[in-house]
Design a protein around this motif. Structure first.
Motif, mmCIF file in Angstrom:
data_model
loop_
_atom_site.group_PDB
_atom_site.id
_atom_site.type_symbol
_atom_site.label_atom_id
_atom_site.label_comp_id
_atom_site.label_asym_id
_atom_site.label_seq_id
_atom_site.Cartn_x
_atom_site.Cartn_y
_atom_site.Cartn_z
ATOM 1 N N THR A 556 30.969 1.432 -40.340
ATOM 2 C CA THR A 556 30.339 0.109 -40.237
ATOM 3 C C THR A 556 30.978 -0.724 -39.137
ATOM 4 O O THR A 556 30.275 -1.398 -38.361
ATOM 5 N N MET A 557 32.285 -0.688 -39.031
ATOM 6 C CA MET A 557 32.961 -1.438 -37.977
ATOM 7 C C MET A 557 32.615 -0.879 -36.596
ATOM 8 O O MET A 557 32.474 -1.628 -35.627
ATOM 9 N N ALA A 558 32.479 0.437 -36.516
ATOM 10 C CA ALA A 558 32.083 1.045 -35.242
ATOM 11 C C ALA A 558 30.665 0.624 -34.868
ATOM 12 O O ALA A 558 30.368 0.332 -33.697
ATOM 13 N N ALA A 559 29.759 0.570 -35.866
ATOM 14 C CA ALA A 559 28.391 0.126 -35.601
ATOM 15 C C ALA A 559 28.376 -1.330 -35.161
ATOM 16 O O ALA A 559 27.601 -1.722 -34.274
ATOM 17 N N ALA A 560 29.226 -2.162 -35.762
ATOM 18 C CA ALA A 560 29.304 -3.569 -35.369
ATOM 19 C C ALA A 560 29.768 -3.703 -33.922
ATOM 20 O O ALA A 560 29.241 -4.537 -33.164
ATOM 21 N N GLN A 561 30.745 -2.900 -33.519
ATOM 22 C CA GLN A 561 31.195 -2.932 -32.121
ATOM 23 C C GLN A 561 30.067 -2.528 -31.173
ATOM 24 O O GLN A 561 29.899 -3.124 -30.098
ATOM 25 N N LEU A 563 26.861 -2.941 -31.693
ATOM 26 C CA LEU A 563 25.898 -4.031 -31.650
ATOM 27 C C LEU A 563 26.401 -5.188 -30.796
ATOM 28 O O LEU A 563 25.621 -5.850 -30.108
ATOM 29 N N HIS A 564 27.695 -5.441 -30.822
ATOM 30 C CA HIS A 564 28.255 -6.492 -29.977
ATOM 31 C C HIS A 564 28.013 -6.187 -28.498
ATOM 32 O O HIS A 564 27.812 -7.110 -27.699
ATOM 33 N N ARG A 565 28.016 -4.892 -28.149
ATOM 34 C CA ARG A 565 27.838 -4.505 -26.750
ATOM 35 C C ARG A 565 26.372 -4.420 -26.336
ATOM 36 O O ARG A 565 26.019 -4.690 -25.189
ATOM 37 N N ILE A 587 25.306 -2.304 -50.591
ATOM 38 C CA ILE A 587 25.099 -3.643 -50.052
ATOM 39 C C ILE A 587 26.422 -4.252 -49.600
ATOM 40 O O ILE A 587 26.462 -5.023 -48.629
ATOM 41 N N TRP A 588 27.521 -3.864 -50.243
ATOM 42 C CA TRP A 588 28.825 -4.405 -49.851
ATOM 43 C C TRP A 588 29.169 -4.016 -48.410
ATOM 44 O O TRP A 588 29.762 -4.798 -47.660
ATOM 45 N N ALA A 589 28.789 -2.777 -48.006
ATOM 46 C CA ALA A 589 29.048 -2.351 -46.629
ATOM 47 C C ALA A 589 28.107 -3.052 -45.652
ATOM 48 O O ALA A 589 28.497 -3.390 -44.529
ATOM 49 N N LEU A 590 26.862 -3.320 -46.102
ATOM 50 C CA LEU A 590 25.929 -4.060 -45.254
ATOM 51 C C LEU A 590 26.418 -5.487 -45.035
ATOM 52 O O LEU A 590 26.295 -6.045 -43.936
ATOM 53 N N LYS A 591 27.008 -6.080 -46.065
ATOM 54 C CA LYS A 591 27.581 -7.425 -45.929
ATOM 55 C C LYS A 591 28.714 -7.425 -44.904
ATOM 56 O O LYS A 591 28.860 -8.364 -44.098
ATOM 57 N N LEU A 592 29.505 -6.336 -44.904
ATOM 58 C CA LEU A 592 30.589 -6.225 -43.926
ATOM 59 C C LEU A 592 30.033 -6.204 -42.509
ATOM 60 O O LEU A 592 30.619 -6.785 -41.584
ATOM 61 N N LEU A 593 28.896 -5.530 -42.320
ATOM 62 C CA LEU A 593 28.278 -5.483 -41.001
ATOM 63 C C LEU A 593 27.888 -6.885 -40.532
ATOM 64 O O LEU A 593 28.170 -7.272 -39.384
ATOM 65 N N PHE A 594 27.249 -7.658 -41.416
ATOM 66 C CA PHE A 594 26.855 -9.018 -41.044
ATOM 67 C C PHE A 594 28.074 -9.905 -40.817
ATOM 68 O O PHE A 594 28.074 -10.758 -39.916
ATOM 69 N N ASP A 595 29.113 -9.732 -41.631
ATOM 70 C CA ASP A 595 30.340 -10.510 -41.433
ATOM 71 C C ASP A 595 30.946 -10.226 -40.066
ATOM 72 O O ASP A 595 31.436 -11.144 -39.388
ATOM 73 N N SER A 596 30.909 -8.952 -39.646
ATOM 74 C CA SER A 596 31.473 -8.584 -38.346
ATOM 75 C C SER A 596 30.652 -9.167 -37.208
ATOM 76 O O SER A 596 31.202 -9.558 -36.175
ATOM 77 N N LEU A 597 29.327 -9.232 -37.394
ATOM 78 C CA LEU A 597 28.477 -9.799 -36.347
ATOM 79 C C LEU A 597 28.602 -11.320 -36.274
ATOM 80 O O LEU A 597 28.380 -11.920 -35.216
ATOM 81 N N SER A 598 28.937 -11.945 -37.395
ATOM 82 C CA SER A 598 28.994 -13.407 -37.436
ATOM 83 C C SER A 598 30.172 -13.985 -36.673
ATOM 84 O O SER A 598 30.254 -15.210 -36.517
ATOM 85 N N THR A 599 31.064 -13.128 -36.179
ATOM 86 C CA THR A 599 32.187 -13.644 -35.386
ATOM 87 C C THR A 599 31.717 -14.222 -34.065
ATOM 88 O O THR A 599 32.440 -15.007 -33.438
ATOM 89 N N LYS A 600 30.513 -13.827 -33.634
ATOM 90 C CA LYS A 600 29.920 -14.400 -32.429
ATOM 91 C C LYS A 600 28.517 -14.860 -32.783
ATOM 92 O O LYS A 600 27.654 -14.053 -33.109
ATOM 93 N N GLU A 601 28.307 -16.168 -32.737
ATOM 94 C CA GLU A 601 27.049 -16.758 -33.173
ATOM 95 C C GLU A 601 25.859 -16.226 -32.379
ATOM 96 O O GLU A 601 24.782 -15.966 -32.931
ATOM 97 N N GLU A 602 26.055 -16.047 -31.079
ATOM 98 C CA GLU A 602 24.952 -15.580 -30.236
ATOM 99 C C GLU A 602 24.530 -14.165 -30.609
ATOM 100 O O GLU A 602 23.332 -13.850 -30.673
ATOM 101 N N ILE A 603 25.527 -13.307 -30.869
ATOM 102 C CA ILE A 603 25.226 -11.924 -31.258
ATOM 103 C C ILE A 603 24.480 -11.907 -32.576
ATOM 104 O O ILE A 603 23.472 -11.196 -32.737
ATOM 105 N N LYS A 645 26.086 -18.256 -45.347
ATOM 106 C CA LYS A 645 26.133 -19.654 -44.932
ATOM 107 C C LYS A 645 25.255 -19.887 -43.706
ATOM 108 O O LYS A 645 24.660 -20.952 -43.558
ATOM 109 N N GLN A 646 25.179 -18.872 -42.827
ATOM 110 C CA GLN A 646 24.382 -19.027 -41.604
ATOM 111 C C GLN A 646 22.891 -19.002 -41.948
ATOM 112 O O GLN A 646 22.404 -18.101 -42.634
ATOM 113 N N THR A 647 22.207 -19.998 -41.472
ATOM 114 C CA THR A 647 20.767 -20.087 -41.747
ATOM 115 C C THR A 647 19.981 -18.946 -41.101
ATOM 116 O O THR A 647 18.913 -18.572 -41.588
ATOM 117 N N THR A 648 20.503 -18.397 -40.006
ATOM 118 C CA THR A 648 19.801 -17.281 -39.361
ATOM 119 C C THR A 648 19.741 -16.066 -40.277
ATOM 120 O O THR A 648 18.749 -15.331 -40.278
#
Length: 709
Positions: A556-561, A563-565, A587-603, A645-648
């Motif tokens: 999941t962390m690798a997939a998040a990286q 997506l950031h790129r 779903i817990w792993a899917l939540k981790l993916l969204f948490d990792s993406l939320s570090t950058k609002e634009e991403i 928390k993010q409305t998006t």
């Protein structure tokens, strides 16, 4: 007693008089004439070593043309371009050496490209042609009679008939076609076009010229080769190699104009094309067909004896194919020689074969399911076509899997090949997904192709690779292959694999504690950097009781990286999200993916926008996944979105619920308990949560839910 003029003594030992005539003439002499008076008189010619006890007027007996005493004969080895010397002339008793007919009846007597008038018994070339005429085309191969079966006779008969037809067509080429130059280049002179007369200026445009085109010969040979390709292997081999012998003798007319755009118009251009085709076909037949040793060796020896013109030197030794029982080859196939080299007469020799031979060996070993031998062969063989050979070597991991050595298969993805580039760099997304399924399940496709279609079989007695080995292998492939790294479906399959999509139904991952997820995610960042740099060791959490959960966190962390790129260039991400919930719920792993993406609002914003669009466009994907789960999956997925928390992210619940509401009729086939559970969740959890969000979209969706509830 009539008067005797001469005596003809005919030798009965053809071919053993070292070039001397086999006919000896005793001229008229007084001594001979005197014997008519006294029959008992014996005259001895000491010079000739003959004793004549009786004589009468000699009659000229039938004889070969080269033995004729009336017409001189000029011996040549293999001249077929035209009559040599006085060889065209013959007496009434001259016979053709090849046809065994009177010279006056031989239709090839002075025909260019054949010229039987030049034939004699001291030429290897003409002796071979005589043998063909008497025993068929097979005589040129020096077969023993016991070795000639019906298939060989059939091929020899077709070859012999074709060679005669080919000679006639080749003769037409040598003679050329007479035509006017103006038929090729129209005359534009005024004298000709208006005054209808020739002048000195345009006279040259109307002279007769002779054209030479090898194309009819080319077409005839091409048709015969097509016929040979449909015959059984023995007949086909005889026909093809016999044609090669004939066309190699064809020479280009000295008056012919070379046309580089037409490869069929001259022998110099056409013959190499045919030789390549014939050689490749013979190479494959020697490998794929179980020819008996005598035929295998005869074909190789005959090919080696062919006289190649300068433009065909490239085919020298092209038929030096190793038999399957050759000691060098068998030592490699049995694993006794892992280098593909040996010392022969003090020199190092490497296993090297033309690509058609390599390809044929691969086909045969695949058909016989000799995958161990195939791996050993491909890892050492050298070839004249490196790129095509590399394509065959890229299947080495698959062959490892075919006989259950999954660990070696995982390692072979990253071993350097002949071009210093690993197999992982050249995998396609489809191949990557198939390999993940193979390595995870221990099953393989029934055939010899890397395909997910068709029947798969479980290899009994094989050991699956450990989860950590699969994890390292699958991630390292993505890191070295940019095409796979950007492919959402590859990441989707990787997530499915580590969500145990291909495992037993009860083999479901447990939801770890939030603290474990957080600490492992932090550790995963450094682990991923090590894997990118070639360091393949994994820390303790990946070998603990929760090693499968740790592996999913790392993926999941690798997939998040990724997506950031690449989010800015991606068009579809829905398969990535659904991979966490196909048959199992993570779903817990899917939540981790969204948490990792939320570090950058634009991403996060770009990702949610793409996902929202995908849900509407690919609504069938959502419905199919929902049907595979109980109602709790939909509840958990919508709750995940609404709890952010993010409305998006919250807004993602709108397209999901919209698809469910609009496709509600499709769920009527489900059990009543499933419908009631989903109905209860929507009424008790979703609607109250949406009451707190007073946007126009949520209000419209809430009204739709109230109507179906």
């Amino acid at each position: 007693m009539e008067q005797v003029e001469s005596v003809i003594v005919i030798s009965d030992t053809e071919g053993d008089n070292d070039g001397e005539s086999s006919v000896f003439i005793v001229e008229n002499s007084p001594e001979v004439l005197d014997t008519s008076k006294n029959k008992s008189t014996e005259i001895i010619d000491e010079e000739c070593g003959l004793a004549i006890t009786f004589s009468k007027k000699g009659n000229v007996m039938p004889h070969a043309r080269y033995d004729c005493v009336e017409q001189d004969f000029t011996r040549t080895e293999n001249d077929i371009s035209g009559p040599a010397g006085n060889n065209l002339n013959f007496c009434e008793q001259c016979y053709c050496y090849i046809c065994d007919k009177l010279a006056s009846e031989c239709q090839y007597w002075n025909l260019p490209s054949i010229c039987h008038c030049n034939a004699h018994n001291k030429s290897k070339y003409w002796k071979a042609h005589r043998d063909v005429a008497l025993t068929g085309a097979l005589s040129i191969f020096n077969f023993n009679l016991v070795d000639i079966d019906s298939e060989l006779r059939h091929g020899g008969g077709l070859l012999q008939k074709f060679c005669l037809e080919l000679a006639l067509e080749y003769n037409k080429y040598l003679m050329g076609l007479t035509t006017s130059r103006s038929s090729l280049i129209p005359c534009i002179c005024i004298c000709h076009s208006q005054l209808k007369m020739f002048c000195e200026m345009c006279q040259v445009n109307h002279v007769e010229i002779r054209l030479y085109s090898y194309t009819p010969v080319y077409n005839m040979v091409n048709n015969f080769l097509q016929q040979a390709e449909k015959e059984k292997p023995k007949a086909a081999a005889i026909m093809m190699i016999g044609v090669a012998k004939e066309i190699l003798l064809h020479k280009q007319s000295p008056q012919e104009v070379f046309n580089k755009n037409d490869h069929t118009s001259t022998p110099n251009q056409a013959v190499p094309i045919f030789m390549h085709r014939i050689t490749c076909a013979l190479q494959r037949m020697l490998v794929l067909s179980d020819f008996p040793p005598y035929l295998f060796n005869k074909l190789k020896t005959f090919y080696k004896s062919l006289v190649l013109p300068s433009y065909c030197y490239i085919f020298t030794n092209s038929l030096n194919v190793l038999s399957w029982d050759d000691p060098f080859l068998t030592s490699i196939l049995r694993g006794q020689n892992i280098t593909g080299q040996r010392q022969k007469k003090g020199r190092k020799e490497t296993l090297w074969e033309d690509f058609p031979i390599v390809q044929a060996r691969v086909e045969r070993m695949e058909a016989r399911e000799e995958y161990r031998e195939l791996v050993r062969y491909l890892r050492v063989i050298k070839c004249n076509d490196t790129l095509k050979l590399r394509a065959l070597q890229d299947k080495v991991p698959f062959y490892f899997c075919k006989y259950g050595d999954f660990n070696s298969a995982a390692q072979s993805f990253h071993l350097n090949s002949n071009l210093s580039c690993c197999i992982a760099c050249r995998l396609t997304p489809y191949q990557y997904k198939v390999y993940l399924k193979i390595l995870r399940t221990g099953t393989v496709p029934a055939g010899s192709e890397i395909s997910e279609e068709g029947r798969w079989i479980l290899l009994e007695g094989s050991n699956l690779i450990r989860c950590c080995v699969l994890l390292k292998c699958s991630l390292r492939i993505l890191f070295v292959n940019e095409v796979l790294y950007r492919d959402v479906y590859c990441w989707s399959r990787l997530i499915q694999i580590h969500c145990n999509y291909f495992s037993l139904e009860n083999d479901i991952l447990q939801m770890p504690s939030p603290g474990f997820v957080k600490s492992t995610a932090v550790l995963a960042v450094s682990v991923l950097e090590d894997l990118k740099n070639g360091i393949v060791g994994l820390p303790k959490p990946f070998s603990s009781m929760l090693h499968r959960e740790s592996a999913l966190i790392l993926v999941t962390m690798a997939a998040a990286q990724m997506l950031h790129r690449n989010t800015s260039i991606m068009k579809i991400v829905l398969p990535l999200i659904l991979a966490y919930g196909v048959r199992t719920k993570n779903i817990w792993a899917l939540k981790l993916l969204f948490d990792s993406l939320s570090t950058k609002e634009e991403i996060l914003h770009n990702f949610c926008a793409i996902l929202s669009n995908n849900i509407y466009v690919h609504r069938n994907m959502i419905i199919a996944v929902v049907k595979c789960h109980d109602a709790n999956y939909v509840s958990d997925l919508v709750t995940l979105f609404l709890s952010f928390k993010q409305t998006t992210v919250q807004s993602l619940s709108i397209p999901v619920l919209t698809v469910l509401v609009e496709g509600w009729h499709e769920f009527k086939t489900k059990e009543s308990i499933w419908i009631e559970s989903l109905h209860s969740f929507l009424q008790n959890k979703v609607v109250p949560a949406m009451e707190m969000v007073n946007t126009a979209q949520f209000i419209e969706l809430r009204n739709k839910l109230n109507r179906i509830l």
